[in-house]
Design a protein around this motif. Structure first.
Motif, mmCIF file in Angstrom:
data_model
loop_
_atom_site.group_PDB
_atom_site.id
_atom_site.type_symbol
_atom_site.label_atom_id
_atom_site.label_comp_id
_atom_site.label_asym_id
_atom_site.label_seq_id
_atom_site.Cartn_x
_atom_site.Cartn_y
_atom_site.Cartn_z
ATOM 1 N N ILE A 70 0.849 -1.193 0.000
ATOM 2 C CA ILE A 70 0.000 0.000 0.000
ATOM 3 C C ILE A 70 0.885 1.244 0.000
ATOM 4 N N PRO A 71 0.657 2.181 -0.911
ATOM 5 C CA PRO A 71 1.503 3.396 -0.950
ATOM 6 C C PRO A 71 1.385 4.205 0.341
ATOM 7 N N LYS A 72 2.491 4.818 0.702
ATOM 8 C CA LYS A 72 2.500 5.657 1.898
ATOM 9 C C LYS A 72 1.739 6.959 1.642
ATOM 10 N N ARG A 73 1.122 7.451 2.682
ATOM 11 C CA ARG A 73 0.435 8.728 2.621
ATOM 12 C C ARG A 73 0.906 9.612 3.768
ATOM 13 N N TYR A 74 1.057 10.895 3.450
ATOM 14 C CA TYR A 74 1.544 11.854 4.435
ATOM 15 C C TYR A 74 0.491 12.948 4.631
ATOM 16 N N GLN A 75 0.375 13.392 5.851
ATOM 17 C CA GLN A 75 -0.636 14.402 6.195
ATOM 18 C C GLN A 75 0.047 15.654 6.718
ATOM 19 N N SER A 76 -0.280 16.791 6.086
ATOM 20 C CA SER A 76 0.222 18.092 6.527
ATOM 21 C C SER A 76 -0.960 18.910 7.045
ATOM 22 N N ARG A 154 -12.447 17.315 -8.020
ATOM 23 C CA ARG A 154 -12.925 17.960 -6.788
ATOM 24 C C ARG A 154 -13.309 16.933 -5.739
ATOM 25 N N LYS A 155 -13.978 15.860 -6.166
ATOM 26 C CA LYS A 155 -14.363 14.815 -5.207
ATOM 27 C C LYS A 155 -13.130 14.149 -4.602
ATOM 28 N N LYS A 156 -12.138 13.850 -5.458
ATOM 29 C CA LYS A 156 -10.902 13.234 -4.944
ATOM 30 C C LYS A 156 -10.203 14.160 -3.953
ATOM 31 N N LEU A 157 -10.139 15.455 -4.297
ATOM 32 C CA LEU A 157 -9.495 16.408 -3.398
ATOM 33 C C LEU A 157 -10.264 16.543 -2.091
ATOM 34 N N ALA A 158 -11.598 16.511 -2.163
ATOM 35 C CA ALA A 158 -12.406 16.593 -0.933
ATOM 36 C C ALA A 158 -12.172 15.376 -0.043
ATOM 37 N N GLU A 159 -11.963 14.197 -0.646
ATOM 38 C CA GLU A 159 -11.684 12.999 0.150
ATOM 39 C C GLU A 159 -10.336 13.080 0.850
ATOM 40 N N LYS A 160 -9.383 13.777 0.237
ATOM 41 C CA LYS A 160 -8.033 13.864 0.808
ATOM 42 C C LYS A 160 -7.839 15.113 1.663
ATOM 43 N N THR A 161 -8.880 15.909 1.824
ATOM 44 C CA THR A 161 -8.789 17.149 2.596
ATOM 45 C C THR A 161 -9.819 17.126 3.713
ATOM 46 N N ASN A 162 -9.388 17.553 4.888
ATOM 47 C CA ASN A 162 -10.276 17.643 6.042
ATOM 48 C C ASN A 162 -10.199 19.057 6.604
ATOM 49 N N ILE A 174 -6.877 22.680 8.856
ATOM 50 C CA ILE A 174 -6.840 22.265 7.447
ATOM 51 C C ILE A 174 -5.819 21.138 7.331
ATOM 52 N N SER A 175 -6.279 19.939 6.974
ATOM 53 C CA SER A 175 -5.405 18.772 6.846
ATOM 54 C C SER A 175 -5.495 18.255 5.420
ATOM 55 N N VAL A 176 -4.342 18.035 4.805
ATOM 56 C CA VAL A 176 -4.262 17.541 3.431
ATOM 57 C C VAL A 176 -3.409 16.280 3.430
ATOM 58 N N VAL A 177 -3.909 15.227 2.780
ATOM 59 C CA VAL A 177 -3.211 13.948 2.687
ATOM 60 C C VAL A 177 -2.769 13.751 1.245
ATOM 61 N N ASP A 178 -1.508 13.353 1.074
ATOM 62 C CA ASP A 178 -0.967 13.114 -0.262
ATOM 63 C C ASP A 178 0.191 12.129 -0.145
ATOM 64 N N SER A 179 0.504 11.498 -1.284
ATOM 65 C CA SER A 179 1.598 10.534 -1.283
ATOM 66 C C SER A 179 2.958 11.214 -1.223
ATOM 67 N N ASP A 180 3.033 12.508 -1.582
ATOM 68 C CA ASP A 180 4.283 13.275 -1.524
ATOM 69 C C ASP A 180 4.209 14.234 -0.339
ATOM 70 N N PRO A 181 5.118 14.154 0.624
ATOM 71 C CA PRO A 181 5.025 15.047 1.795
ATOM 72 C C PRO A 181 5.193 16.510 1.430
#
Length: 469
Positions: A70-76, A154-162, A174-181
């Motif tokens: 499973i690819p790593k995910r990072y949250q900023s 937009r839907k994908k970005l909404a799923e990765k943003t809190n 504001i929390s954003v999750v992505d595979s690149d830190p």
């Protein structure tokens, strides 16, 4: 009835009914049988402990493989301070209500009254399509997410943003999750920057509307002022009317001086003519000076001046000043009026800018979005433990089900129907061989059956009895 047991309590006797004795005996027997069945199942599982350990190990290995694939995910995460709010009557009422009854009921009252807060406004802006489209276009998320339409991005970005607001403190997270830190931190920072831009440029406050009106009016007044100044300067340049009142005073003074000099020169000339002839040098000199004074006086008065005279080129004549004064005063008045309007609007515009800065909620960053060093997903240890647990549960189910199947009599119609269904299912499998001996399902059946018999040893009778129970 006299042989039945009795119970004496507080001076009276109770006689037990025979049905009660039978029910009590049956309940005790049921409890004992349930305890025995539980112990037999525990012995069955204990006898197959090696199989359970192997299943747990296989489940652990399989879950570890999945967890590492499973690819790593990072949250900023970025946190914003609650925006400043002006103390209007409604806000003051809510503040008083909050101090008396608590923040929860004050929040309910705020929702019931339909009053919006700056925090809710910020969250609405952050979740708007304007902000999301800016983030999508800047980071090219359509290509990154592999979607064709921006609505899917937009839907994908909404799923990765809190984006959330804490009720008590009002801090916005504001929390954003992505595979690149690095990209995760940059996207969170872009949310903050875009929020600041939208709040600044799309303000709907009264001070903002007043400032926009004053800016537009200032541009128009500035153009009118420049036009008035241009007309005034052209008139003054063409007519030589720099300052008509001052020039008029100076011309009158000069004319009076010339008039006095002319009278004195004419008196001197008359006295010399009584003594000398007209050809006398002194008479001719005084006559020339009188003529020059008369010419100067005619030039100042506006008589005898032509376009080639130097006096006419430098300043207007005395007779022209009243006519020029009307146009001069009109142009000067227009220029001064436009200048006064421009100065007044400039002051009001500066005051409106200050008021707008007070009313527009400012974006204050509490925690800057940093580049995360630790992954937020997947939880590999948890996945491995869940995989091992699931494997043990499945293996336990298989062992108990297989034992119950073996203990069931062959003449049992339920077993016959189940065997027929299983045979039909095996026949419909696409990878089943011709004779059925080389299939993976048959191999697993033989393997589990062999391991079960090897580990059970002499406990076959106990297993059968446990499954019958």
């Amino acid at each position: 009835m006299s042989d039945l047991p009795t119970e004496t309590a507080v001076g009276r006797e109770r006689t037990y009914d025979p049905d009660e004795l039978v029910i009590g005996t049956l309940n005790g027997e049921s409890v004992r049988l349930a305890r025995d069945r539980s112990m037999m199942r525990v012995r069955l599982l204990w006898s197959n402990r090696r199989l359970l350990m192997r299943a747990a190990l296989l489940g652990l290995i399989f879950a570890a493989a999945i967890a590492f694939l499973i690819p790593k995910r990072y949250q900023s995460t970025a946190q914003l301070m609650p925006p400043d709010q002006s103390m209007s009557s409604g806000t003051a009422m809510l503040a008083a209500l909050s101090s008396r009854v608590g923040g929860g009921l004050a929040g309910l009252a705020e929702n019931a009254l339909g009053m919006k807060t700056s925090g809710a406004l910020f969250i609405g802006i952050l979740k708007s399509d304007t902000v999301r489209d800016d983030v999508i276009n800047k980071f090219k998320l359509q290509d990154l997410y592999g979607v064709r339409y921006i609505e899917d991005a937009r839907k994908k970005l909404a799923e990765k943003t809190n984006i959330s607001e804490e009720r008590q403190s009002g801090i916005i997270t504001i929390s954003v999750v992505d595979s690149d830190p690095n990209r995760a931190a940059a996207m969170a920072q872009e949310y903050v920057n875009e929020l600041n831009w939208v709040v600044t440029h799309l303000s709907t406050s009264a001070a903002h509307r007043e400032r926009v009106f004053l800016d537009q009016r200032l541009e128009q007044v500035k153009a009118d002022l420049e036009d008035a100044e241009k007309q005034f300067s052209q008139f003054a340049s063409q007519k030589g009317a720099i300052d008509v009142p001052t020039q008029g005073k100076a011309i009158v003074t000069a004319a009076a001086t010339l008039q006095g000099q002319l009278i004195a020169a004419e008196s001197e000339l008359q006295g010399l003519k009584q003594i000398y002839t007209d050809n006398n040098v002194r008479v001719r000199a005084v006559q020339a000076r009188v003529n020059e004074l008369r010419n100067s006086l005619r030039n100042i008065a506006g008589k005898g001046a032509d376009e080639t005279s130097s006096a006419g080129q430098l300043y207007p004549s005395l007779r022209e000043l009243p006519l020029l004064g009307v146009t001069y005063a009109d142009l000067l008045r227009r220029a001064k009026v436009q200048e006064a309007i421009f100065e007044t609007l400039t002051q009001q515009d500066e005051l409106a800018k200050v008021q707008e800065a007070k009313e527009v909620p400012s974006v204050k960053v509490l925690d800057q979005p940093l580049v995360p060093q630790k992954k937020s997903f997947p939880p590999r240890l948890l996945i491995m433990l869940l995989g091992a647990t699931l494997a043990v549960v499945l293996c336990t189910t298989w062992i108990l089900a297989r034992s119950a199947w073996d203990a069931t009599d062959k003449s049992d119609p339920r077993k016959a129907v189940a065997a027929e269904v299983w045979a039909d299912m095996q026949a419909g499998l696409p990878w089943r061989g011709n004779n059925g001996s080389g299939t993976a399902v048959a191999w697993l059946q033989r393997k589990f059956l062999r391991n079960g018999k090897a580990h059970s040893g002499g406990n076959g009778q106990e297993e059968a009895e446990a499954n019958r129970s």
